[in-house]
Structure formats: structure tokens, C-alpha cells
Design an enzyme around this catalytic site. Structure first.
Site, PDB file in Angstrom:
ATOM      1  N   PRO A  41       0.829  -1.213   0.000  1.00 21.25           N
ATOM      2  CA  PRO A  41       0.000   0.000   0.000  1.00 21.25           C
ATOM      3  C   PRO A  41       0.864   1.265   0.000  1.00 21.25           C
ATOM      4  CG  PRO A  41      -0.043  -1.089   2.157  1.00 21.25           C
ATOM      5  CD  PRO A  41       0.674  -2.001   1.216  1.00 21.25           C
ATOM      6  N   ALA A  56      -3.411   3.232   2.379  1.00 21.13           N
ATOM      7  CA  ALA A  56      -4.098   3.427   3.656  1.00 21.13           C
ATOM      8  C   ALA A  56      -5.332   4.296   3.421  1.00 21.13           C
ATOM      9  CB  ALA A  56      -3.161   4.103   4.649  1.00 21.13           C
ATOM     10  N   GLN A  90      -6.178  -1.283   2.239  1.00 21.20           N
ATOM     11  CA  GLN A  90      -5.657  -1.157   3.611  1.00 21.20           C
ATOM     12  C   GLN A  90      -6.522  -0.153   4.374  1.00 21.20           C
ATOM     13  OE1 GLN A  90      -1.962   0.989   4.516  1.00 21.20           O
ATOM     14  NE2 GLN A  90      -1.229  -0.862   5.536  1.00 21.20           N
ATOM     15  N   TYR A 126       0.922   4.439  13.360  1.00 24.89           N
ATOM     16  CA  TYR A 126      -0.448   4.942  13.276  1.00 24.89           C
ATOM     17  C   TYR A 126      -1.285   4.358  14.424  1.00 24.89           C
ATOM     18  CZ  TYR A 126       1.293   6.889   8.994  1.00 24.89           C
ATOM     19  OH  TYR A 126       2.047   7.603   8.103  1.00 24.89           O
ATOM     20  N   ARG A 139      -1.149  -5.641   8.898  1.00 23.29           N
ATOM     21  CA  ARG A 139       0.223  -5.150   8.707  1.00 23.29           C
ATOM     22  C   ARG A 139       0.737  -4.587  10.026  1.00 23.29           C
ATOM     23  NH1 ARG A 139       3.231  -1.110   4.322  1.00 23.29           N
ATOM     24  NH2 ARG A 139       4.389  -2.865   3.508  1.00 23.29           N
ATOM     25  N   LEU A 188      12.945  -2.695   0.937  1.00 22.16           N
ATOM     26  CA  LEU A 188      14.147  -2.750   0.105  1.00 22.16           C
ATOM     27  C   LEU A 188      14.387  -4.112  -0.532  1.00 22.16           C
ATOM     28  CD1 LEU A 188      16.910  -0.394   1.502  1.00 22.16           C
ATOM     29  CD2 LEU A 188      15.460  -0.149  -0.507  1.00 22.16           C
ATOM     30  N   ARG A 197       8.372   1.124  -3.326  1.00 20.37           N
ATOM     31  CA  ARG A 197       9.089   2.075  -4.194  1.00 20.37           C
ATOM     32  C   ARG A 197       9.575   1.433  -5.486  1.00 20.37           C
ATOM     33  NH1 ARG A 197      12.765   3.862   0.737  1.00 20.37           N
ATOM     34  NH2 ARG A 197      12.440   1.632   1.067  1.00 20.37           N
TER      35      ARG A 197
HETATM   36  C1  LIG Z   1       4.866   6.774  -1.483  1.00 17.22           C
HETATM   37  C2  LIG Z   1       4.724   5.787  -0.351  1.00 17.22           C
HETATM   38  C3  LIG Z   1       3.522   5.704   0.324  1.00 17.22           C
HETATM   39  C4  LIG Z   1       3.356   4.745   1.347  1.00 17.22           C
HETATM   40  N1  LIG Z   1       2.121   4.593   1.933  1.00 17.22           N
HETATM   41  C5  LIG Z   1       1.903   3.543   2.766  1.00 17.22           C
HETATM   42  C6  LIG Z   1       0.595   3.210   3.191  1.00 17.22           C
HETATM   43  O1  LIG Z   1      -0.402   3.804   2.773  1.00 17.22           O
HETATM   44  N2  LIG Z   1       0.460   2.182   4.059  1.00 17.22           N
HETATM   45  C7  LIG Z   1       1.536   1.447   4.498  1.00 17.22           C
HETATM   46  O2  LIG Z   1       1.365   0.523   5.287  1.00 17.22           O
HETATM   47  N3  LIG Z   1       2.781   1.722   4.064  1.00 17.22           N
HETATM   48  C8  LIG Z   1       2.980   2.716   3.194  1.00 17.22           C
HETATM   49  N4  LIG Z   1       4.233   2.931   2.685  1.00 17.22           N
HETATM   50  C9  LIG Z   1       5.326   1.983   3.030  1.00 17.22           C
HETATM   51  C10 LIG Z   1       5.439   0.904   1.961  1.00 17.22           C
HETATM   52  O3  LIG Z   1       4.240   0.142   1.857  1.00 17.22           O
HETATM   53  C11 LIG Z   1       6.627  -0.047   2.226  1.00 17.22           C
HETATM   54  O4  LIG Z   1       6.392  -0.757   3.413  1.00 17.22           O
HETATM   55  C12 LIG Z   1       7.969   0.687   2.328  1.00 17.22           C
HETATM   56  O5  LIG Z   1       8.088   1.678   1.318  1.00 17.22           O
HETATM   57  C13 LIG Z   1       9.139  -0.290   2.226  1.00 17.22           C
HETATM   58  O6  LIG Z   1       9.083  -1.025   1.023  1.00 17.22           O
HETATM   59  P1  LIG Z   1       9.970  -0.629  -0.284  1.00 17.22           P
HETATM   60  O7  LIG Z   1      11.415  -0.647   0.167  1.00 17.22           O
HETATM   61  O8  LIG Z   1       9.664  -1.715  -1.279  1.00 17.22           O
HETATM   62  O9  LIG Z   1       9.562   0.722  -0.726  1.00 17.22           O
HETATM   63  C14 LIG Z   1       4.434   3.904   1.704  1.00 17.22           C
HETATM   64  C15 LIG Z   1       5.667   4.036   1.033  1.00 17.22           C
HETATM   65  C16 LIG Z   1       5.812   4.951   0.011  1.00 17.22           C
HETATM   66  C17 LIG Z   1       7.134   5.014  -0.730  1.00 17.22           C
END
Ligand SMILES: Cc1cc2nc3c(=O)[nH]c(=O)nc-3n(C[C@H](O)[C@H](O)[C@H](O)COP(=O)(O)O)c2cc1C
Length: 361
Positions: A23, A57, A100, A181, A227, A298, A321
Site C-alpha cells: 500500500p 491506507a 488497507q 499509526y 500489517r 528494500l 518504491r
Molecule cells: C509513497 C509511499 C507511500 C506509502 N504509503 C503507505 C501506506 O499507505 N500504508 C503502508 O502501510 N505503508 C505505506 N508505505 C510503506 C510501503 O508500503 C513499504 O512498506 C515501504 O516503502 C518499504 O518497502 P519498499 O522498500 O519496497 O519501498 C508507503 C511508502 C511509500 C514510498
């Protein structure tokens, strides 16, 4: 076939592969409703070939939004607006869709990250925030400690939101108990200093998450997952031991999966970020429960994702990302791992010459 591209189950939902789009808040909603940005953004991700797309979210109450531009599901009209997005995606993609559901608690009422993410005052469109205790996050204003009545209202808001999500056509519901949160604020002794039966002991701090889980699960027939942040990365905070207890309790109640992230509760957190940095938490939890764990954080390379699944560290991986950077990540992963992937017929002619047979249609 690779492990990454094998089918998997979240509750009774079958995913075509083990790749999940995590999400991601877009801060682009209008009064809680999706905008054209969502159609474009989700439409792009829906053609990625991932097994599941979990929508950002989405707040169960207006004051639970992180920013004034978050998605919401606190009214039937907002449920209908989300249903229209679901229908658009379904017309053109077989991707499974999750949503979510969350409440930002004391981290609500802030500006969009690209505008600095600072707390918004009333005149800037901000509002009073709610939390387990009157303890501020960072430099945000001090939240109001929730009364028992407000706790009951929030539980009902999660249930109503879940019902609307089911009616809107989602395949799965994820409860957001991570990243500092509201539900995480109840779990962590750093933010929860209540003296009633929602604070103090681990059992009391887990109570709200478990009650909301039970009530949501009873209200819908969809798989419901949770989560969490496995640790606050701070002395005296929420930790992996508590996370394992919580995961066990959720599993006993019929939880479909546990999605293992970390951090976000305390500005004092000390994190050394590197590839797979959260995977050991998913692995520790996966070793203690039979329900699937989703590893995230990551994970950027196909071989890296494949190794996590193949060695049983987690049953699924999620990318955030990496999926924005490369919305065809699953196509490239399939090519790298020697798998096939189904693509929309409109895109079939893009199969690279040297990868004949990659697209399984
Ligand atoms: C632009 C953006 C928005 C995010 N919004 C949420 C969200 O709405 N809910 C959530 O649980 N995590 C959110 N995250 C965290 C990501 O879901 C993820 O757990 C985190 O970026 C690590 O994963 P990655 O390294 O693949 O980016 C967000 C991350 C980014 C980059």
C-alpha cells in the site's frame, strides 16, 4: 518455475504469484474520494503482473486521515467511489485487489510529504488528533487521549469501512497496525500509557487490534490480514517478541496473513537501512505461525525476492518504491528468472525479440 511465480494463498484467495504491491498513500484524494490520479496510478500498477495490489491506507474516519488528501471510506458515497475504481481496474486486469484500512491517530493532520509533511493548524485545514494517550509524536500537537466511547466508535468505523470495502468489490482487507499509526500506538508502550484495559500489559495493549480484527472478520467474508511494525527500533518500545505474540493471537482468530514492516512510532528510532532489512523479522514470525508472512522493505532484485520465498523466510514479498520506479517489475523478474507472465492483449506485441515465450497471454 521459480518459487516467486508459483501460486499462493492468502486465506481462501489464490494469487497467481508471490509478488504483492504494498500500500502506498498518494495524497491525491478529494474529500476522501479517489481522483483521476488514482485511476491512472492504479491502472498502471494493475498491468504490472503482480499477484495482488493493496490500495493505500484508507481512513475509516475523517480525523483518521494522515493528510487532508488521503482516501477515506467513512461513508457509503466514498464506498461507491472506490467501487467505481475497482470496476475500472477489473474491466482491464485480472489482478487481485486489496485495501488497507487505517487510522493515523496522533500522526494525522499533516501536510503532504512533498510539501514538508508538517502538522497542519486549524486555519491550514488541520484538526485535533486522537491517540491512546495525550503524548505527541515529534513536534506534532499533543493528541486527545481517547475515551472508551471514542474507542468503541473507532471499532465501529473499522467494521463499517470493511463492509463498504467488501461491497465495493475488493478481494481482501488489510488492517493497518504499522508505522506508528493508531493501532500501532495502542500496541507500543511508548505511545500507550493508558491505565484502563487498553493499556499496561501486553494483553491490554493488543486488545484493540484483536477486537477490531474479530469484529471486522465477523462482518465480512473476505480474507483479513494485518500489517504490523515488528519493532519500534527503540529501547522500551514495541518489539519482535510482542509481534510474535500478536501474530500467534491473530492466527488463532483466523487471520489470513501477517505483513511485516517496522518502525514509524518514535522519532528516536535507530534503523540501519539496507536490502532485506526487515526480512529477518518476517522470518522470525513465519517460523512461529502457519499463516503466510509477507516480507517487505528494500526488496528490489528478482533473485533477492526469489531467495526469500525459496528459503521460506516468508511466503510472499511486497514491493513499494521499486514498483513505482518500475511498474513492470514482475515482467522483468519473470524474464530474469526464466518464467512466463500473463500480459494484457493490448501489450502482447511488446514481447522483446530475445525473450520469445515470456508472455503467456
Ligand atoms: C509513497 C509511499 C507511500 C506509502 N504509503 C503507505 C501506506 O499507505 N500504508 C503502508 O502501510 N505503508 C505505506 N508505505 C510503506 C510501503 O508500503 C513499504 O512498506 C515501504 O516503502 C518499504 O518497502 P519498499 O522498500 O519496497 O519501498 C508507503 C511508502 C511509500 C514510498
Amino acid at each position: 518455475m521459480s518459487h516467486l511465480f508459483s501460486e499462493g494463498q492468502l486465506g481462501d484467495l489464490t494469487l497467481s504469484n508471490r509478488i504483492i504491491i504494498a500500500p502506498m498513500c498518494q495524497y491525491s484524494a478529494a474529500e476522501g474520494a479517489p481522483t483521476d490520479w488514482h485511476s491512472v496510478h492504479l491502472g498502471t500498477l494493475a498491468q504490472s503482473g503482480a499477484g495482488l495490489l493493496i490500495i493505500e491506507a484508507t481512513s475509516v474516519t475523517p480525523e483518521g486521515r494522515i493528510s487532508p488528501w488521503d482516501l477515506g471510506i467513512w461513508s457509503d458515497e466514498l464506498g461507491d467511489a472506490l467501487q467505481r475504481e475497482v470496476e475500472k481496474i477489473r474491466r482491464w486486469s485480472p489482478i487481485k485487489l486489496g485495501i488497507q484500512l487505517g487510522h493515523a491517530g496522533r500522526k494525522a493532520s499533516v501536510d503532504a510529504p512533498w510539501k514538508g509533511g508538517k502538522a497542519l493548524s486549524g486555519s491550514e485545514g488541520g484538526w485535533e488528533t486522537l491517540a491512546p494517550s495525550a503524548l505527541a509524536f515529534s513536534e506534532n500537537p499533543t493528541p486527545k487521549a481517547m475515551s472508551s466511547e471514542e474507542i468503541a466508535q473507532i471499532k465501529q468505523a473499522f467494521v463499517d469501512g470493511a463492509r463498504r470495502a467488501q461491497r465495493a468489490g475488493f478481494d481482501l482487507i488489510e488492517l493497518h497496525a504499522a508505522h506508528g499509526y493508531l493501532l500501532h500506538q495502542f500496541l507500543s508502550p511508548l505511545s500507550n500509557q493508558r491505565t484502563d484495559n487498553y493499556g499496561g500489559s501486553l494483553e491490554n495493549r493488543m486488545r484493540l487490534v484483536l477486537e477490531i480484527f474479530d469484529e471486522v472478520k465477523a462482518a465480512v467474508s473476505l480474507p483479513v490480514g494485518v500489517r504490523i511494525s515488528a519493532t519500534d527500533w527503540t529501547e522500551g518500545g514495541w518489539d519482535i517478541d510482542g509481534s510474535i505474540q500478536l501474530a500467534r493471537a491473530l492466527e488463532g482468530r483466523g487471520c489470513a496473513y501477517i505483513h511485516v514492516s517496522s518502525g514509524g512510532l518514535s522519532p528516536a528510532q535507530q534503523i540501519t537501512i539496507s536490502p532485506n532489512y526487515q526480512v529477518p523479522f518476517a522470518q522470525q514470525i513465519q517460523q512461529q505461525v502457519a499463516m503466510p508472512a509477507i516480507a517487505v522493505g528494500l526488496i528490489t532484485e528478482p533473485e533477492q525476492a526469489e531467495a526469500i520465498i525459496a528459503t521460506g523466510q516468508a511466503e510472499f514479498i511486497a514491493l513499494a518504491r521499486g514498483m513505482l520506479y518500475d511498474p513492470r517489475w514482475p515482467w522483468h523478474a519473470a524474464a530474469k528468472l526464466g518464467d512466463k507472465i500473463a500480459v494484457a492483449p493490448q501489450y502482447q506485441r511488446s514481447e522483446p525479440h530475445h525473450l520469445r515465450g515470456l508472455f503467456s497471454v
